[in-house]
Design an enzyme around this catalytic site. Structure first.
Site, PDB file in Angstrom:
ATOM      1  N   ARG A  51       0.749  -0.828   0.251  1.00 48.34           N
ATOM      2  CA  ARG A  51      -0.231  -0.221  -0.006  1.00 48.34           C
ATOM      3  C   ARG A  51       0.559   1.546   0.294  1.00 48.34           C
ATOM      4  O   ARG A  51       0.530   2.446  -0.650  1.00 48.34           O
ATOM      5  CB  ARG A  51      -0.846   0.278   1.523  1.00 48.34           C
ATOM      6  N   THR A  52       1.460   1.205   0.994  1.00 51.66           N
ATOM      7  CA  THR A  52       2.418   2.503   0.968  1.00 51.66           C
ATOM      8  C   THR A  52       3.268   2.901  -0.047  1.00 51.66           C
ATOM      9  O   THR A  52       2.763   4.017  -0.665  1.00 51.66           O
ATOM     10  CB  THR A  52       3.549   2.415   2.455  1.00 51.66           C
ATOM     11  N   LYS A  80      25.635  -3.354  -1.588  1.00 45.38           N
ATOM     12  CA  LYS A  80      27.112  -3.074  -1.414  1.00 45.38           C
ATOM     13  C   LYS A  80      28.322  -2.719  -0.212  1.00 45.38           C
ATOM     14  O   LYS A  80      29.414  -2.368  -0.438  1.00 45.38           O
ATOM     15  CB  LYS A  80      27.761  -2.137  -2.638  1.00 45.38           C
ATOM     16  N   ARG A 101      11.482   4.214   3.205  1.00 45.80           N
ATOM     17  CA  ARG A 101      10.822   3.068   4.201  1.00 45.80           C
ATOM     18  C   ARG A 101      12.318   2.405   4.458  1.00 45.80           C
ATOM     19  O   ARG A 101      13.735   2.233   3.795  1.00 45.80           O
ATOM     20  CB  ARG A 101      10.115   1.821   4.192  1.00 45.80           C
ATOM     21  N   HIS A 129       5.255   6.217  11.405  1.00 44.21           N
ATOM     22  CA  HIS A 129       4.572   5.615  10.148  1.00 44.21           C
ATOM     23  C   HIS A 129       3.288   6.889   9.591  1.00 44.21           C
ATOM     24  O   HIS A 129       2.537   6.849  10.178  1.00 44.21           O
ATOM     25  CB  HIS A 129       3.935   3.898   9.830  1.00 44.21           C
TER      26      HIS A 129
END
Ligand code: NCD
Length: 325
Positions: A51-52, A80, A101, A129
């Protein structure tokens, strides 16, 4: 430059203007469809999301802009050994705004410190959030017509659930909201939320262990999933994961105008038999997430002096950041 890292980075009046802008976008979508022509959103997702990330990307596309980014740490230079700071610094040369995120708490804040463009925290570990909170607030405003004077039950994993932490912080600034915290002992809300938010501001709250004992008091129930990925021990997760399952039977004593929210993804916490009940708001809530992210990006871009392709009357609807309260 303004970023959105913690829900309290936005004042109540800034939140109100973002929600009002989202409502105007819902009513008048076509007028906004070229607003971000030539602009780019970068989505830096070091942790899974449906969703986000997709609602951020859909939001930028519906504003006429473009999207670049990655959807897992594995496909970025993090594998890396590149630091979050370097990744953000570089991406801020390519994009006008960044949604990020990360599993580590504080990573987006660190990114914001080195970025040349606004950074939006799209979830940092079990911490915050804030764009889910804007989504939840828009949903409450649309379903209830107000953001004050109600009793909300927060149910499930209140320890690791970042959506709950952010929502409590944001709602604690509105009038006469009673919080009922429904969780097993092991998944209680963190101590800092109790002391820094509830006790410090003299906010009414209580903690209970079952949803049945408080169902009839609630105007809103906010269900959450037990956050499997944040457990150290699989056996604890298995023991706790199905503690709360909302079904039609448990709703027997609920108010007729209860609003049932869930940030999703759902695992078992809400029986699918509830989906057709008019009180189930969670899919409408997911839709609101796209509109509120459109409003948020327009607000941050305007604040960062990006030229938006909008008529004057619509430009005037975008609130200023940095308002006091
Ligand atoms: C939430 C999250 O990522 O914290 N999901 C979302 O963004 N809607 C809730 C969750 O994962 O349980």
């Amino acid at each position: 430059m303004k970023h959105l890292i913690d829900p309290t980075d936005l004042s109540v009046s800034e939140i109100d203007s973002i929600l009002n802008l989202a409502l105007d976008i819902i009513d008048d979508k076509d007028k906004y469809s070229e607003a971000c022509k030539g602009k780019k959103l970068a989505t830096l997702f070091f942790e899974p999301s449906t969703r986000t990330r997709l609602s951020f990307e859909a939001a930028m596309m519906e504003l006429g802009g473009n999207v670049l980014g990655f959807s897992s740490a594995d496909s970025s230079s993090a594998t890396k050994g590149e630091s979050v700071g370097d990744t953000v610094k570089v991406v801020s040369c390519y994009a006008d705004i960044i949604a990020m995120r990360h599993p580590k708490e504080g990573a987006p804040m660190y990114g914001a410190m080195v970025s040349d463009v606004p950074v939006i925290n799209a979830g940092d570990g079990g911490h915050n959030h804030p764009t889910q909170t804007l989504t939840d607030l828009l949903t409450i405003k649309r379903e209830k017509g107000r953001l004050d004077n109600f009793t909300i039950g927060l149910c499930g994993d209140l320890k690791f659930g970042r959506t709950v932490h952010s929502l409590i912080k944001a709602l604690s600034r509105y009038e006469n909201i009673k919080f009922i915290l429904i969780s097993p002992k092991e998944l209680r809300v963190p101590e800092y939320i109790i002391s820094e938010v509830f006790e410090k501001n003299n906010i009414e709250y209580k903690e209970v262990r079952t949803m049945e004992e408080v169902m009839s008091e609630l105007d809103i129930i906010y269900m959450t999933r037990v956050q499997k990925e944040r457990f150290f021990n699989e056996a604890d997760y298995v023991r706790l994961k199905d503690t709360y399952i909302l079904d039609m039977d448990k709703l027997k004593t609920a108010k007729k105008d209860l609003s049932i929210l869930h940030p999703l993804p759902r695992v078992n916490e809400i029986s699918i038999s509830v989906d057709n009940d008019p009180r189930a708001c969670y899919f409408r809530q997911a839709m609101n997430g796209k509109f509120v992210r459109m409003a948020l990006m327009l607000t941050l871009l305007k604040d960062n002096n990006c030229k938006l392709n909008l008529p004057e009357d619509k430009l005037a609807k975008i609130g200023k950041m940095g308002g006091a309260d």
